[in-house]
Design a protein around this motif. Structure first.
Motif, PDB file in Angstrom:
ATOM      1  N   ARG A  43      44.902  27.622  43.199  1.00 31.38           N
ATOM      2  CA  ARG A  43      44.736  26.495  44.115  1.00 31.38           C
ATOM      3  C   ARG A  43      44.584  25.195  43.338  1.00 31.38           C
ATOM      4  O   ARG A  43      44.393  25.195  42.125  1.00 31.38           O
ATOM      5  N   ASN A  44      44.617  24.103  44.110  1.00 29.82           N
ATOM      6  CA  ASN A  44      44.427  22.760  43.532  1.00 29.82           C
ATOM      7  C   ASN A  44      45.359  22.526  42.350  1.00 29.82           C
ATOM      8  O   ASN A  44      44.931  22.135  41.265  1.00 29.82           O
ATOM      9  N   GLN A  45      46.656  22.822  42.580  1.00 23.24           N
ATOM     10  CA  GLN A  45      47.696  22.597  41.579  1.00 23.24           C
ATOM     11  C   GLN A  45      47.404  23.308  40.261  1.00 23.24           C
ATOM     12  O   GLN A  45      47.610  22.785  39.177  1.00 23.24           O
ATOM     13  N   GLY A  46      46.910  24.541  40.394  1.00 22.33           N
ATOM     14  CA  GLY A  46      46.701  25.377  39.223  1.00 22.33           C
ATOM     15  C   GLY A  46      45.350  25.218  38.555  1.00 22.33           C
ATOM     16  O   GLY A  46      45.052  25.911  37.577  1.00 22.33           O
ATOM     17  N   ILE A  47      44.506  24.330  39.073  1.00 16.68           N
ATOM     18  CA  ILE A  47      43.198  24.117  38.440  1.00 16.68           C
ATOM     19  C   ILE A  47      42.257  25.281  38.731  1.00 16.68           C
ATOM     20  O   ILE A  47      41.562  25.778  37.839  1.00 16.68           O
ATOM     21  N   ASP A  48      42.211  25.725  39.996  1.00 15.89           N
ATOM     22  CA  ASP A  48      41.296  26.796  40.398  1.00 15.89           C
ATOM     23  C   ASP A  48      42.060  28.107  40.533  1.00 15.89           C
ATOM     24  O   ASP A  48      43.136  28.155  41.140  1.00 15.89           O
ATOM     25  N   GLN A  49      41.476  29.174  39.981  1.00 14.77           N
ATOM     26  CA  GLN A  49      42.021  30.528  40.118  1.00 14.77           C
ATOM     27  C   GLN A  49      40.923  31.402  40.724  1.00 14.77           C
ATOM     28  O   GLN A  49      39.891  31.638  40.088  1.00 14.77           O
ATOM     29  N   ILE A  50      41.170  31.863  41.954  1.00 10.22           N
ATOM     30  CA  ILE A  50      40.136  32.517  42.751  1.00 10.22           C
ATOM     31  C   ILE A  50      40.567  33.935  43.115  1.00 10.22           C
ATOM     32  O   ILE A  50      41.725  34.176  43.459  1.00 10.22           O
ATOM     33  N   ILE A  51      39.625  34.886  43.077  1.00  7.07           N
ATOM     34  CA  ILE A  51      39.893  36.251  43.534  1.00  7.07           C
ATOM     35  C   ILE A  51      39.994  36.234  45.056  1.00  7.07           C
ATOM     36  O   ILE A  51      39.075  35.775  45.742  1.00  7.07           O
ATOM     37  N   ASP A  52      41.115  36.741  45.590  1.00  9.16           N
ATOM     38  CA  ASP A  52      41.267  36.765  47.048  1.00  9.16           C
ATOM     39  C   ASP A  52      41.513  38.160  47.605  1.00  9.16           C
ATOM     40  O   ASP A  52      41.743  38.329  48.805  1.00  9.16           O
ATOM     41  N   GLY A  53      41.468  39.172  46.754  1.00 10.28           N
ATOM     42  CA  GLY A  53      41.609  40.559  47.207  1.00 10.28           C
ATOM     43  C   GLY A  53      41.316  41.498  46.048  1.00 10.28           C
ATOM     44  O   GLY A  53      41.567  41.159  44.889  1.00 10.28           O
ATOM     45  N   ILE A  54      40.765  42.671  46.377  1.00  6.33           N
ATOM     46  CA  ILE A  54      40.401  43.637  45.324  1.00  6.33           C
ATOM     47  C   ILE A  54      40.938  45.001  45.706  1.00  6.33           C
ATOM     48  O   ILE A  54      40.675  45.491  46.818  1.00  6.33           O
ATOM     49  N   HIS A  55      41.667  45.628  44.801  1.00  2.26           N
ATOM     50  CA  HIS A  55      42.174  46.979  44.997  1.00  2.26           C
ATOM     51  C   HIS A  55      41.378  47.909  44.088  1.00  2.26           C
ATOM     52  O   HIS A  55      41.346  47.698  42.874  1.00  2.26           O
ATOM     53  N   VAL A  56      40.747  48.922  44.669  1.00  2.00           N
ATOM     54  CA  VAL A  56      39.867  49.837  43.928  1.00  2.00           C
ATOM     55  C   VAL A  56      40.589  51.162  43.724  1.00  2.00           C
ATOM     56  O   VAL A  56      41.089  51.759  44.691  1.00  2.00           O
ATOM     57  N   TYR A  57      40.613  51.627  42.447  1.00  2.00           N
ATOM     58  CA  TYR A  57      41.257  52.899  42.120  1.00  2.00           C
ATOM     59  C   TYR A  57      40.300  53.875  41.434  1.00  2.00           C
ATOM     60  O   TYR A  57      40.708  54.969  41.057  1.00  2.00           O
ATOM     61  N   ASP A  58      39.052  53.514  41.308  1.00  2.00           N
ATOM     62  CA  ASP A  58      38.055  54.320  40.586  1.00  2.00           C
ATOM     63  C   ASP A  58      37.164  55.019  41.607  1.00  2.00           C
ATOM     64  O   ASP A  58      36.523  54.365  42.445  1.00  2.00           O
ATOM     65  N   GLU A  59      37.106  56.355  41.515  1.00  2.00           N
ATOM     66  CA  GLU A  59      36.347  57.134  42.506  1.00  2.00           C
ATOM     67  C   GLU A  59      34.851  56.914  42.413  1.00  2.00           C
ATOM     68  O   GLU A  59      34.096  57.321  43.312  1.00  2.00           O
TER      69      GLU A  59
END
Length: 463
Positions: free
Chosen positions: A371-387
């Motif tokens: 976001r903000n022309q590449g200034i901010d990098q935010i987690i918007d989803g999480i995929h879990v593969y560890d039991e």
């Protein structure tokens, strides 16, 4: 004009013959403003050949044949001989002399024809160049955008447009829109549009972008549901509010007679019910008081929270030390203190992968929104593969659908991106069942009871 004292010599037979000579070919108007028909036109090749032939013959005509000389009066020797009374030689008149090759095909106004043909050819060539100059940048831009998608491993298909809109990938969504893909393109398997996919996962920025591009608010999928109904069914009140403000129709019913309000009442999400009450869609007393839990399912004792290590806690909007809305730099700070390896990948879209305890495969993969022309990098989803990641009720990978039912851990089961998910608030449990082997009853009615308790969970998505 002859004077009155002069005697007009009668026309001879040769003169009459000379006057009767006509030029072969079509007769053209002498007025250059009159139109010239297509049959009277000559091609560029014919014009060039004719001009060359005329020039050569004019050059030859200007020079007398070898051994022949003009008299002092300028007449050819044959004419002079005839005047002296010697051997008579018939000298044809200029009009009766043989015309240069090709001249007979031209009218008396051949210069006008040549000029008109040349001007028309030049005009057509200029018009073609102008059209090509206009179309070339557009074609190049379209090809460039499709090339950019292909470089990211994304197919230029409606299915991928819907998929990446649901994942909240704004960059790829913009590439699809800029390349000319319609905002209402839909996935053939379920009729999902990009707006429906974005609403199903609460992707507010994608929803706003699609609405700006004219996406239809009230399009229906194969179940008859709209984007607003998706937001209500999956408990995304902010997404629902955005759609309502844009004018979404909340009275539309799906193939089972449910509308946005009835879906929200089934889910009993307090924030969603409060929103609908404020909008006047449902009665205010239908929304539960803040902090008051809904009724427990009949015959089931209240579930007590179980202690779970913070590193492997699976909860709404959070998996371990990674959570929705967290800056990417913070993820690196959190896991740099643990026995973990972290990598960032930008193909086909930005993700961060966390490998715990030396595992060969990632325990967590977080999708990153820039976001903000590449200034901010935010987690918007999480995929879990560890039991090892579990909810407070002990639900995680390798748990069964029966475990979920016992824990009351989901609200509905949905077909999303060619997979089947048990949907809870902020968490989706991907079931290990092939679309090809789904029971006919579920395909026909959508009743979750038609699915076996033995189906296991193969991955978890935190939204």
């Amino acid at each position: 004009m002859p004077s009155s004292n002069e005697t007009v010599k009668p026309a001879t037979a040769a003169d009459a013959q000379e006057q009767s000579v006509t030029v072969a070919g079509p007769t053209l108007p002498l007025d250059p403003s009159q139109p010239v028909s297509a049959d009277e036109m000559m091609s560029q090749e014919e014009i060039s050949a004719l001009l060359a032939e005329m020039k050569a013959e004019q050059t030859a005509a200007s020079q007398p044949p070898a051994g022949q000389a003009e008299t002092a009066d300028g007449e050819p020797p044959a004419a002079a001989t005839a005047a002296n009374g010697s051997k008579s030689v018939d000298v044809p008149s200029p009009a009766a002399q043989k015309a240069p090759a090709g001249i007979g095909r031209l009218p008396a106004v051949k210069p006008l024809v040549l000029l008109a043909s040349a001007l028309i050819l030049l005009a057509l060539a200029g018009l073609s160049g102008y059209i090509a100059a206009i179309q070339a940048p557009e074609a190049a831009a379209g090809n460039s955008l499709e090339t950019q998608l292909k470089a990211r491993g994304v197919r230029y298909l409606p299915d991928d447009f819907v998929k990446y809109a649901g994942r909240g990938n704004q960059e790829i969504t913009d590439l699809f829109l800029q390349s000319g893909m319609p905002p209402d393109a839909y996935r053939s398997s379920d009729g999902f549009t990009p707006l429906m996919a974005a609403a199903s996962f609460g992707r507010l920025e994608i929803i706003s972008r699609l609405l700006e591009q004219g996406a239809s608010l009230n399009s229906k999928d194969k179940d008859g549901q709209t984007a607003l109904m998706k937001a209500a069914a999956y408990n995304y009140p902010e997404a629902a509010g955005l759609l309502l403000q844009a004018g979404a129709d909340y009275s539309i019913s799906d193939s089972r007679g449910r509308n946005a309000a009835s879906l929200a009442l089934e889910r009993k999400d307090p924030q969603m019910l409060k929103l609908l009450a404020q909008a006047g869609i449902i009665k205010a007393d239908a929304a539960p008081a803040p902090g008051k839990a809904g009724p427990q399912p009949a015959g089931q004792p209240p579930q007590q929270p179980q202690a779970q290590p913070a590193e492997f806690t699976l909860a709404g909007r959070k998996a371990g030390y990674m959570q929705i809305g967290q800056p990417l730099a913070s993820v690196y700070q959190q896991y740099s203190r643990k026995n973990a390896t972290i990598t960032t990948d930008h193909t086909p879209y930005p993700t961060v992968k966390v490998y715990l305890d030396g595992r060969a495969t990632p325990s967590l993969i977080g999708s990153v929104s820039i976001r903000n022309q590449g200034i901010d990098q935010i987690i918007d989803g999480i995929h879990v593969y560890d039991e090892r990641f579990k909810t407070v009720r002990g639900i995680g990978i390798n748990s069964t659908l029966g475990d979920l039912r016992q824990a009351g851990g989901f609200d509905d089961i949905r077909h999303i991106d060619q997979s089947l998910y048990a949907i809870a608030k902020d968490i989706a449990f991907e079931l290990s069942i092939s679309i090809d082997t789904l029971p006919f009853d579920w395909l026909e009615t959508g009743q979750t009871s038609s699915l076996s308790d033995n189906i296991t969970i193969q991955s978890v998505i935190v939204r």
